[in-house]
Design a protein around this motif. Structure first.
Motif, PDB file in Angstrom:
ATOM      1  N   LYS A  13       0.833  -1.207   0.000  1.00  0.00           N
ATOM      2  CA  LYS A  13       0.000   0.000   0.000  1.00  0.00           C
ATOM      3  C   LYS A  13       0.867   1.256   0.000  1.00  0.00           C
ATOM      4  O   LYS A  13       0.560   2.231  -0.694  1.00  0.00           O
ATOM      5  CB  LYS A  13      -0.930   0.004   1.217  1.00  0.00           C
ATOM      6  CG  LYS A  13      -2.100  -0.938   1.092  1.00  0.00           C
ATOM      7  CD  LYS A  13      -2.911  -1.045   2.358  1.00  0.00           C
ATOM      8  CE  LYS A  13      -3.547   0.254   2.764  1.00  0.00           C
ATOM      9  NZ  LYS A  13      -4.443   0.093   3.928  1.00  0.00           N
ATOM     10  N   SER A  25      -3.666   4.848   3.521  1.00  0.00           N
ATOM     11  CA  SER A  25      -5.014   4.474   3.966  1.00  0.00           C
ATOM     12  C   SER A  25      -6.055   4.684   2.860  1.00  0.00           C
ATOM     13  O   SER A  25      -7.136   4.106   2.905  1.00  0.00           O
ATOM     14  CB  SER A  25      -5.403   5.270   5.208  1.00  0.00           C
ATOM     15  OG  SER A  25      -5.376   6.661   4.926  1.00  0.00           O
ATOM     16  N   ASP A  28      -7.216   1.183  -1.895  1.00  0.00           N
ATOM     17  CA  ASP A  28      -8.140   0.054  -1.754  1.00  0.00           C
ATOM     18  C   ASP A  28      -7.419  -1.215  -2.201  1.00  0.00           C
ATOM     19  O   ASP A  28      -7.090  -1.362  -3.376  1.00  0.00           O
ATOM     20  CB  ASP A  28      -9.377   0.293  -2.616  1.00  0.00           C
ATOM     21  CG  ASP A  28     -10.419  -0.822  -2.518  1.00  0.00           C
ATOM     22  OD1 ASP A  28     -10.150  -1.855  -1.856  1.00  0.00           O
ATOM     23  OD2 ASP A  28     -11.495  -0.663  -3.110  1.00  0.00           O
ATOM     24  N   TYR A  30      -8.468  -4.149  -2.611  1.00  0.00           N
ATOM     25  CA  TYR A  30      -9.271  -5.056  -3.428  1.00  0.00           C
ATOM     26  C   TYR A  30      -9.510  -4.510  -4.834  1.00  0.00           C
ATOM     27  O   TYR A  30     -10.020  -5.213  -5.694  1.00  0.00           O
ATOM     28  CB  TYR A  30     -10.607  -5.355  -2.745  1.00  0.00           C
ATOM     29  CG  TYR A  30     -10.403  -5.987  -1.390  1.00  0.00           C
ATOM     30  CD1 TYR A  30      -9.978  -7.301  -1.280  1.00  0.00           C
ATOM     31  CD2 TYR A  30     -10.603  -5.255  -0.222  1.00  0.00           C
ATOM     32  CE1 TYR A  30      -9.762  -7.884  -0.043  1.00  0.00           C
ATOM     33  CE2 TYR A  30     -10.389  -5.829   1.021  1.00  0.00           C
ATOM     34  CZ  TYR A  30      -9.972  -7.141   1.103  1.00  0.00           C
ATOM     35  OH  TYR A  30      -9.744  -7.708   2.341  1.00  0.00           O
ATOM     36  N   GLU A  31      -9.134  -3.275  -5.067  1.00  0.00           N
ATOM     37  CA  GLU A  31      -9.267  -2.671  -6.390  1.00  0.00           C
ATOM     38  C   GLU A  31      -8.168  -3.227  -7.289  1.00  0.00           C
ATOM     39  O   GLU A  31      -7.018  -3.333  -6.870  1.00  0.00           O
ATOM     40  CB  GLU A  31      -9.133  -1.151  -6.253  1.00  0.00           C
ATOM     41  CG  GLU A  31      -9.508  -0.371  -7.469  1.00  0.00           C
ATOM     42  CD  GLU A  31      -9.523   1.121  -7.180  1.00  0.00           C
ATOM     43  OE1 GLU A  31     -10.469   1.767  -7.633  1.00  0.00           O
ATOM     44  OE2 GLU A  31      -8.590   1.629  -6.537  1.00  0.00           O
ATOM     45  N   MET A  36      -6.999   0.921 -10.365  1.00  0.00           N
ATOM     46  CA  MET A  36      -6.192   1.934  -9.674  1.00  0.00           C
ATOM     47  C   MET A  36      -5.579   2.918 -10.660  1.00  0.00           C
ATOM     48  O   MET A  36      -5.094   3.970 -10.263  1.00  0.00           O
ATOM     49  CB  MET A  36      -5.048   1.272  -8.900  1.00  0.00           C
ATOM     50  CG  MET A  36      -5.440   0.574  -7.667  1.00  0.00           C
ATOM     51  SD  MET A  36      -3.933  -0.078  -6.895  1.00  0.00           S
ATOM     52  CE  MET A  36      -4.658  -1.212  -5.752  1.00  0.00           C
ATOM     53  N   ASN A  69      -4.688  -7.586  -7.727  1.00  0.00           N
ATOM     54  CA  ASN A  69      -4.855  -6.521  -6.739  1.00  0.00           C
ATOM     55  C   ASN A  69      -3.873  -6.750  -5.583  1.00  0.00           C
ATOM     56  O   ASN A  69      -3.195  -7.781  -5.512  1.00  0.00           O
ATOM     57  CB  ASN A  69      -6.310  -6.411  -6.257  1.00  0.00           C
ATOM     58  CG  ASN A  69      -6.787  -7.601  -5.462  1.00  0.00           C
ATOM     59  OD1 ASN A  69      -6.044  -8.226  -4.712  1.00  0.00           O
ATOM     60  ND2 ASN A  69      -8.059  -7.928  -5.605  1.00  0.00           N
ATOM     61  N   ASP A  71      -4.360  -7.265  -2.379  1.00  0.00           N
ATOM     62  CA  ASP A  71      -4.692  -8.343  -1.459  1.00  0.00           C
ATOM     63  C   ASP A  71      -4.205  -9.686  -2.005  1.00  0.00           C
ATOM     64  O   ASP A  71      -3.567 -10.465  -1.300  1.00  0.00           O
ATOM     65  CB  ASP A  71      -6.201  -8.379  -1.213  1.00  0.00           C
ATOM     66  CG  ASP A  71      -6.581  -9.433  -0.192  1.00  0.00           C
ATOM     67  OD1 ASP A  71      -6.130  -9.320   0.978  1.00  0.00           O
ATOM     68  OD2 ASP A  71      -7.305 -10.375  -0.552  1.00  0.00           O
TER      69      ASP A  71
END
Length: 150
Positions: A13, A25, A28, A30-31, A36, A69, A71
């Motif tokens: 991130k 923060s 995302d 999961y995007e 992105m 992504n 995650d």
């Protein structure tokens, strides 16, 4: 979420946040990379960062397909790190944007072994995979634009 995956995810991130100059923060996890706004060059940079920081070579075609992504990428990294201790280098904007460093030494004549020829052939296959993935991305973008203009 275990501590190692959380640490990997937070580092990823920070990388993306640094590229876009936003707070981590706001990223995302999961995007998809395409959602992105990452293009193929940026995705290659993510691949190189993973290779540099985690000593793990993620196949580039997987970054466009099933590991698309943060995650999923953190899951992949965690699975392949096994129980090795996690050592993350400090991430800076310059390190994020730099894929390689300039060579200072004078080039020398070298002999290429059969194994090196195989590596070169594999690199050509990687380039072909990148081009094919970029074409798929462009096709998806065209489809999205076509539906938006209707």
């Amino acid at each position: 979420m275990n501590a190692q995956k959380n640490q990997v995810l937070e580092n990823l991130k920070k990388v993306i946040a640094g590229v876009y100059e936003v707070q981590s923060s706001a990223v995302d996890v999961y995007e998809t990379f395409l959602e992105m706004g990452l293009d193929s060059i940026s995705i290659i940079q993510v691949k190189q960062l993973v290779k540099n920081q985690y000593k793990l070579d993620v196949p580039v075609d997987r970054l466009f397909n099933d590991i698309d992504n943060l995650d999923k990428l953190s899951d992949y990294i965690e699975e392949h790190l096994l129980d090795a201790p996690l050592q993350v280098q400090q991430v800076t904007r310059e390190s994020q944007l730099s894929v390689g460093s300039p060579v200072q030494a004078k080039p020398k004549a070298i002999k290429i072994s059969p194994a090196q020829k195989t590596l070169t052939a594999n690199a050509q296959l990687d380039i072909q995979a990148i081009i094919n993935a970029q074409l798929q991305v462009m096709q998806k973008q065209i489809e999205i634009l076509a539906t938006l203009s209707q």
